[in-house]
Design an enzyme around this catalytic site. Structure first.
Site, PDB file in Angstrom:
ATOM      1  N   PHE A  96       0.986  -1.118  -0.097  1.00 22.55           N
ATOM      2  CA  PHE A  96      -0.034  -0.034   0.026  1.00 22.55           C
ATOM      3  C   PHE A  96       0.869   1.229   0.138  1.00 22.55           C
ATOM      4  O   PHE A  96       1.678   1.349   0.926  1.00 22.55           O
ATOM      5  CB  PHE A  96      -0.804   0.015   1.207  1.00 22.55           C
ATOM      6  N   ASP A 132       9.159   3.291   2.196  1.00 20.37           N
ATOM      7  CA  ASP A 132       8.035   4.010   2.528  1.00 20.37           C
ATOM      8  C   ASP A 132       7.850   3.673   3.977  1.00 20.37           C
ATOM      9  O   ASP A 132       7.283   2.744   4.433  1.00 20.37           O
ATOM     10  CB  ASP A 132       6.957   3.307   1.672  1.00 20.37           C
ATOM     11  N   LYS A 158       2.266  11.436   7.254  1.00 18.86           N
ATOM     12  CA  LYS A 158       1.609  11.049   8.495  1.00 18.86           C
ATOM     13  C   LYS A 158       1.951  11.665   9.474  1.00 18.86           C
ATOM     14  O   LYS A 158       1.904  13.117   9.936  1.00 18.86           O
ATOM     15  CB  LYS A 158       1.247   9.507   8.424  1.00 18.86           C
TER      16      LYS A 158
HETATM   17  C1  LIG Z   1      -0.859   6.233   4.339  1.00 14.39           C
HETATM   18  C2  LIG Z   1       0.063   5.607   3.640  1.00 14.39           C
HETATM   19  C3  LIG Z   1       0.705   6.180   2.231  1.00 14.39           C
HETATM   20  C4  LIG Z   1      -0.535   7.311   1.604  1.00 14.39           C
HETATM   21  O1  LIG Z   1      -0.518   8.434   2.626  1.00 14.39           O
HETATM   22  P1  LIG Z   1      -1.546   9.417   1.991  1.00 14.39           P
HETATM   23  O2  LIG Z   1      -1.331  10.747   3.035  1.00 14.39           O
HETATM   24  O3  LIG Z   1      -3.095   9.114   2.411  1.00 14.39           O
HETATM   25  O4  LIG Z   1      -1.583   9.934   0.638  1.00 14.39           O
HETATM   26  C5  LIG Z   1       1.460   5.676   1.809  1.00 14.39           C
HETATM   27  N1  LIG Z   1       2.214   4.570   1.879  1.00 14.39           N
HETATM   28  C6  LIG Z   1       1.940   4.022   3.411  1.00 14.39           C
HETATM   29  C7  LIG Z   1       2.812   2.856   3.808  1.00 14.39           C
HETATM   30  C8  LIG Z   1       0.938   4.451   3.975  1.00 14.39           C
HETATM   31  O5  LIG Z   1       0.543   3.926   5.154  1.00 14.39           O
END
Ligand SMILES: *Cc1c(COP(=O)(O)O)cnc(C)c1O
Length: 423
Positions: free
Chosen positions: A144, A230, A271
């Protein structure tokens, strides 16, 4: 404009006027403080989602909110057409904090991932020498990384993909936590980068083998492939260290000396970088990679604005000052210990897994059953908010400012609620 009086009103308004792109638990929140949330009727809950780990510092953290207020009264946005007096100090602060030479500031996580992809591709053509248009970025199954057209192109979540094509080419998927699969695919000389989540959060908190990330990073290095982490969900103390790639290091900052630290070539954060107060994301790497980006080649009107930059600095300071990584580690161990003991007494929960305060329980039922959802609704009734993730899995990720006593109270609620389903 009228304020809603009841939860029902608010839900009806969202259903009628908002796109149905989410399926929320039926609770309408009106206030937050620390580990607590309150609904419109005034019922109090423990937050066990933390806005998908954006609110690691707790709701409405007073220091972060004060920074927001102070900066909001001075300057909020100038665009990058001009310099502003906060961006430079922020860039120095965040690069020191995470140990990279440069940062590219954006707003949302998905934008951060898009930015990393663009940097990686440009590096592939201009530095590595891959023929133009041939660069491949390797990703993992069940990843994701966000919701943009390019990112869903390499998702294997049917809901995220179906009827959103044609898809962006240039990505190849391998199994997660499979080092041999990575070694095999890296034989392709056109591979430019490997984009990976140190723990797959959305997929159900899949924690790879202890040596997976270090072996993957080493393979990337041998093959001149960028290791792109990520850490949008796993980063900023969530998993018991500053970053999940820090392995088992509990120091308050970044430290390359630690043998457990796996240094990504590109680090993506989002985040909790702003404590859930303002959308801020960041892509960090060293000059030899970041220098491929020149004026006019990438940007965002809001990226690097003074309000977000100032908020992010305070949010990161809070993580350090309040020793949130250490707390997440300690509470995570207690949480898994309690859940493991509990699981032995019920058939309905198969296992608990995770790291720090990013954990999940796997419900012993078919993937398409509604048991996890029903348990979350019952948890809500009992004063704790959590959300099922893919399959029959419930993610538990409270704010990292939780105390040990509060955590035990939450474990009591979880155990009591699940027992209701076994009676
Ligand atoms: C939440 C998330 C995203 C996307 O972030 P948004 O601010 O919702 O665009 C990408 N990668 C990971 C691992 C995430 O948990």
């Amino acid at each position: 404009m009228e304020a809603v009086q009841t939860s029902k009103q608010a839900i009806n308004l969202e259903n009628k006027y908002g796109a149905h792109n989410y399926h929320p638990l039926p609770v309408v929140l009106a206030k937050g403080e620390g580990v607590y949330l309150w609904d419109v009727e005034g019922k109090k809950y423990f937050d066990f989602l933390s806005a998908y780990s954006a609110v690691n510092q707790g709701h409405c953290h007073p220091r972060i909110i004060q920074t927001l207020k102070d900066q909001a009264e001075k300057l909020t946005l100038t665009s990058r057409a001009f310099f502003n007096d906060v961006l430079g100090p922020y860039e120095k602060y965040i690069t020191d904090y995470f140990g990279f030479e440069k940062v590219l500031p954006m707003n949302t996580g998905a934008e951060g991932v898009e930015t990393a992809i663009k940097i990686c591709r440009k590096w592939a053509y201009e530095v590595k020498g891959i023929p133009e248009k041939d660069a491949v970025i390797v990703v993992c199954e069940n990843n994701f990384h966000g919701r943009t057209t390019t990112i869903i192109s390499f998702s294997n979540d049917l809901g995220a993909r179906k009827n959103f094509g044609p898809y962006t080419p240039g990505f190849e998927k391998i199994a997660y936590d499979d080092i041999d699969a990575l070694a095999t695919i890296l034989k392709n000389k056109n591979v430019a980068g490997f984009l990976v989540e140190p723990i797959q959060g959305e997929a159900g908190v899949y924690t790879p083998a202890d040596d997976y990330l270090s072996k993957a990073a080493a393979l990337c290095r041998e093959n001149n492939v960028l290791f792109i982490a990520d850490e949008i969900q796993t980063g900023i103390a969530r998993t018991g260290s500053l970053l999940a790639v820090c392995g088992n290091c509990t120091c308050e900052g970044h430290c390359e000396q630690q043998s457990t630290y796996v240094r990504p070539d590109i680090l993506i954060l989002g985040k909790a970088i702003s404590g859930g107060v303002y959308p801020v994301s960041a892509v960090l790497c060293d000059n030899k990679i970041m220098d491929v980006i020149q004026p006019g080649q990438h940007g965002s009107t809001f990226g690097g604005n003074p309000l977000g930059s100032q908020v992010a600095m305070t949010a990161l300071e809070v993580v350090r000052d309040e020793k949130l990584a250490q707390n997440a580690r300690k509470l995570g161990e207690i949480f898994r210990e309690r859940m493991n003991a509990f699981i032995k007494t019920v058939d309905l929960v198969k296992l608990v897994r995770g790291k720090g305060l990013l954990n999940a329980i796997v419900i012993n039922d078919t993937e398409d059953s509604s048991t996890a959802w029903d348990i979350c609704v019952a948890l809500k009734e009992n004063g704790l908010l959590a959300k099922p993730t893919h399959g029959n899995i419930i993610r538990f990720a409270p704010p990292l400012v939780m105390t040990e006593e509060q955590l035990h109270e939450c474990c009591d609620i979880i155990e009591k609620t699940i027992r209701q389903f076994t009676a």
